[in-house]
Write a protein that holds these residues in place. Structure first.
Motif, PDB file in Angstrom:
ATOM      1  N   TYR A 272      -3.343  -2.541  -3.811  1.00  0.00           N
ATOM      2  CA  TYR A 272      -2.471  -2.652  -2.571  1.00  0.00           C
ATOM      3  C   TYR A 272      -3.459  -1.885  -1.529  1.00  0.00           C
ATOM      4  N   PRO A 273      -3.904  -2.514  -0.439  1.00  0.00           N
ATOM      5  CA  PRO A 273      -4.806  -2.094   0.724  1.00  0.00           C
ATOM      6  C   PRO A 273      -4.148  -1.135   1.366  1.00  0.00           C
ATOM      7  N   MET A 274      -3.003  -1.100   1.830  1.00  0.00           N
ATOM      8  CA  MET A 274      -2.466   0.020   2.718  1.00  0.00           C
ATOM      9  C   MET A 274      -2.284   1.276   1.764  1.00  0.00           C
ATOM     10  N   PHE A 275      -2.053   1.039   0.301  1.00  0.00           N
ATOM     11  CA  PHE A 275      -1.677   2.225  -0.429  1.00  0.00           C
ATOM     12  C   PHE A 275      -3.219   3.071  -0.290  1.00  0.00           C
ATOM     13  N   VAL A 276      -4.257   2.196  -0.414  1.00  0.00           N
ATOM     14  CA  VAL A 276      -5.679   2.730  -0.478  1.00  0.00           C
ATOM     15  C   VAL A 276      -6.025   3.449   0.785  1.00  0.00           C
ATOM     16  N   ILE A 277      -5.508   2.654   2.025  1.00  0.00           N
ATOM     17  CA  ILE A 277      -5.925   3.371   3.267  1.00  0.00           C
ATOM     18  C   ILE A 277      -4.924   4.814   3.574  1.00  0.00           C
ATOM     19  N   LEU A 391       2.681   4.331   0.298  1.00  0.00           N
ATOM     20  CA  LEU A 391       3.660   4.468  -0.973  1.00  0.00           C
ATOM     21  C   LEU A 391       4.701   3.319  -0.644  1.00  0.00           C
ATOM     22  N   ASN A 392       5.119   3.053   0.559  1.00  0.00           N
ATOM     23  CA  ASN A 392       6.113   1.790   0.749  1.00  0.00           C
ATOM     24  C   ASN A 392       5.509   0.370   0.199  1.00  0.00           C
ATOM     25  N   GLU A 393       4.180   0.422   0.132  1.00  0.00           N
ATOM     26  CA  GLU A 393       3.669  -0.985  -0.291  1.00  0.00           C
ATOM     27  C   GLU A 393       3.789  -1.188  -1.915  1.00  0.00           C
ATOM     28  N   LEU A 394       3.650   0.071  -2.671  1.00  0.00           N
ATOM     29  CA  LEU A 394       3.943  -0.224  -4.148  1.00  0.00           C
ATOM     30  C   LEU A 394       5.165  -0.591  -4.534  1.00  0.00           C
ATOM     31  N   PRO A 395       5.204  -1.671  -5.548  1.00  0.00           N
ATOM     32  CA  PRO A 395       6.270  -1.981  -6.398  1.00  0.00           C
ATOM     33  C   PRO A 395       7.108  -0.761  -6.972  1.00  0.00           C
ATOM     34  N   ARG A 396       8.260  -0.990  -7.149  1.00  0.00           N
ATOM     35  CA  ARG A 396       8.942   0.272  -7.836  1.00  0.00           C
ATOM     36  C   ARG A 396       8.401   0.883  -9.169  1.00  0.00           C
ATOM     37  N   GLU A 397       7.800  -0.090 -10.001  1.00  0.00           N
ATOM     38  CA  GLU A 397       7.560   0.330 -11.360  1.00  0.00           C
ATOM     39  C   GLU A 397       5.956   1.243 -11.189  1.00  0.00           C
ATOM     40  N   LEU A 398       5.278   1.071  -9.997  1.00  0.00           N
ATOM     41  CA  LEU A 398       4.203   1.937  -9.665  1.00  0.00           C
ATOM     42  C   LEU A 398       4.354   3.214  -8.890  1.00  0.00           C
ATOM     43  N   TYR A 399       5.671   3.575  -8.654  1.00  0.00           N
ATOM     44  CA  TYR A 399       5.967   4.791  -8.084  1.00  0.00           C
ATOM     45  C   TYR A 399       5.379   5.973  -8.644  1.00  0.00           C
ATOM     46  N   PRO A 400       5.553   6.284  -9.934  1.00  0.00           N
ATOM     47  CA  PRO A 400       5.091   7.561 -10.618  1.00  0.00           C
ATOM     48  C   PRO A 400       3.643   7.332 -10.238  1.00  0.00           C
TER      49      PRO A 400
END
Length: 484
Positions: A272-277, A391-400
């Motif tokens: 997820y590119p915005m997570f990386v940024i 963090l908003n870009e991640l799907p729920r299962e990837l939150y942890p």
């Protein structure tokens, strides 16, 4: 009350009492972070009491970060093995035990052990706090709540040095810990009453090999950089071996995570590119803040010969303004997204750091306060908006996993920033002394130290410029239920 009403609008409130849960985290986080920076102001006292060098006392910060760097990567796994209440209570119990050991520490080694125990508490609390917020707050309101977290994360370090300065004027450094003990106990009682279980433990399989690789990987990197900062120098065999072991460990860890059906840390978050940024912005922010927060107190107390209390007071306005602005920036992020906050924020950071790179023995307090305020405003515009957007870009299962990755690299970046700043400062001072005739002259020693500090800030400028270039690519993540 307005904030409470706002938070209670959340659709999740049928299930969770959102406000008491967040308040529990805010109290625990505030006290934990307060003792972290309060101790920074006591470094010169510790150097005198224990008869150690600046590069050795730095291990109180680096050892803390090293523990976080080892434990936080597996926090994604820990979050899935235990309930929210269990982890919250465990984190505070570790913090209380660590604080008590620190309060009675007769020698440096015992204080070092105490810092490691405290770090275990923080390593459990930080990922748990972010993960819980992601679970109970809808995306379009996260900026506001992350802003409140930002207020605590920045306000505690801001008042820490000032209160520590007050304590150190009349009492010993032990009382920094004695004063925080009852507050931690109160946080434990409050949290025990109000904390709810937000997630159900799924107890995924524990891959021991992954944990070993992660420990050697992150531990090796942090230890290597810290050793270089401690004066071992970048060419020493310990530093080189540690960094090589760290890089190989991280490489093997990453390869293994991508091949496991149930990875210890799910690296697919990097798709997820915005997570990386957002992650890169956090790394830049932590390197800038922690290098500044170690260089400034040393400069104020050594070059300007200020007392710990005076130095703490000088850094207070910037920290308070940052704390006040964090919720404001959170609201602005919810309305307008990150673009118009992060890039201008980094311009302010670069400007302030440039000012700090010009400081001398004659620099006025007013100039230093102004620079620190500008730096802290820039930081409040940069870190939380970029992190929330990512963090908003991640799907729920990837939150942890997302929170574990961000918190891990935040600690590693902090350790690297601290170590590099200290080693550049030491090298700059040594270089200055090599070029003067009268090496015994106290004025030359002060001038050398100040030149070292200037060089340390040049490093922070380079990091901030890299951050500015990355920020140009940030875009708002579209979320469901966008507030109108």
């Amino acid at each position: 009350m307005a904030k409470q009403a706002d938070l209670n609008e959340s659709p999740e409130t049928n299930e969770f009492k959102v406000v008491p849960i967040i308040v529990s985290f805010l109290i625990a986080g505030f006290i934990g972070l307060f003792s972290e920076t309060a101790l920074n102001m006591a470094l010169t006292h510790l150097i005198g009491d224990f008869g150690i060098k600046e590069t050795t006392v730095q291990w109180l910060t680096t050892g803390y970060l090293l523990t976080l760097g080892i434990l936080v990567p597996v926090s994604g796994l820990i979050l899935q093995w235990f309930t929210t209440r269990q982890l919250f209570i465990a984190s505070l119990v570790f913090s209380i035990i660590g604080t008590f050991i620190a309060a009675i520490a007769p020698v440096f080694s015992i204080l070092m052990v105490a810092r490691v125990v405290q770090a275990v508490g923080t390593a459990l609390l930080l990922p748990l706090m972010f993960n819980t917020i992601l679970m109970i707050i809808p995306p379009y309101k996260r900026g506001k709540v992350m802003g409140l977290i930002g207020l605590v994360i920045m306000f505690a370090p801001a008042v820490g040095p000032t209160i520590a300065g007050l304590i150190l004027q009349t009492l010993t450094w032990h009382f920094i810990f004695w004063i925080t003990l009852p507050l931690l106990a109160a946080a434990l009682i409050f949290g025990s009453i109000f904390m709810q279980n937000v997630t159900k433990p799924t107890k995924p399989k524990i891959d021991v090999l992954s944990i070993i690789m992660s420990t050697f990987g992150f531990g090796g990197i942090v230890f290597g950089f810290s050793n270089a900062g401690e004066g071992g120098g970048w060419g020493s065999s310990t530093v080189i071996i540690s960094l090589v072991v760290g890089v190989i460990g991280l490489l093997l860890f990453s390869i293994r995570q991508l091949t496991l059906k149930q990875p210890t840390l799910n690296l697919r978050a990097f798709k997820y590119p915005m997570f990386v940024i957002g992650l890169l912005m956090i790394i830049v922010g932590m390197m800038v803040i922690l290098s500044s927060m170690i260089l400034l107190p040393l400069y104020l107390q050594t070059s300007l010969s200020l007392s710990t209390f005076a130095a703490g007071l000088l850094l207070l306005p910037g920290g308070i303004i940052n704390g006040i602005l964090s919720p404001v920036m959170g609201n602005l992020f919810d309305k307008f997204g990150p673009k118009w906050l992060v890039t201008p924020g980094l311009i302010l950071v670069i400007g302030a750091l440039y000012g700090f790179s010009t400081i001398t023995l004659e620099t006025s307090s007013a100039f230093l306060i102004a620079l620190h305020i500008i730096l802290m405003i820039g930081v409040s515009m940069t870190m939380m908006p970029a992190q929330t957007n990512g963090l908003n870009e991640l799907p729920r299962e990837l939150y942890p996993d997302g929170t574990a990755i961000m918190n891990t690299l935040q600690q590693v970046a902090g350790a690297i920033g601290t170590a590099v700043a200290i080693s550049i400062m030491s090298a700059g001072a040594a270089n200055f002394m090599n070029n003067v005739d009268d090496k015994a002259n106290p004025l030359n020693q002060l001038l050398a130290f100040t030149e070292g500090i200037q060089n340390g800030f040049v490093f922070a400028i380079i990091v901030a410029v890299i951050g500015f270039i990355i920020s140009l690519f940030i875009k708002r993540v579209k979320v469901e239920n966008q507030a109108h």
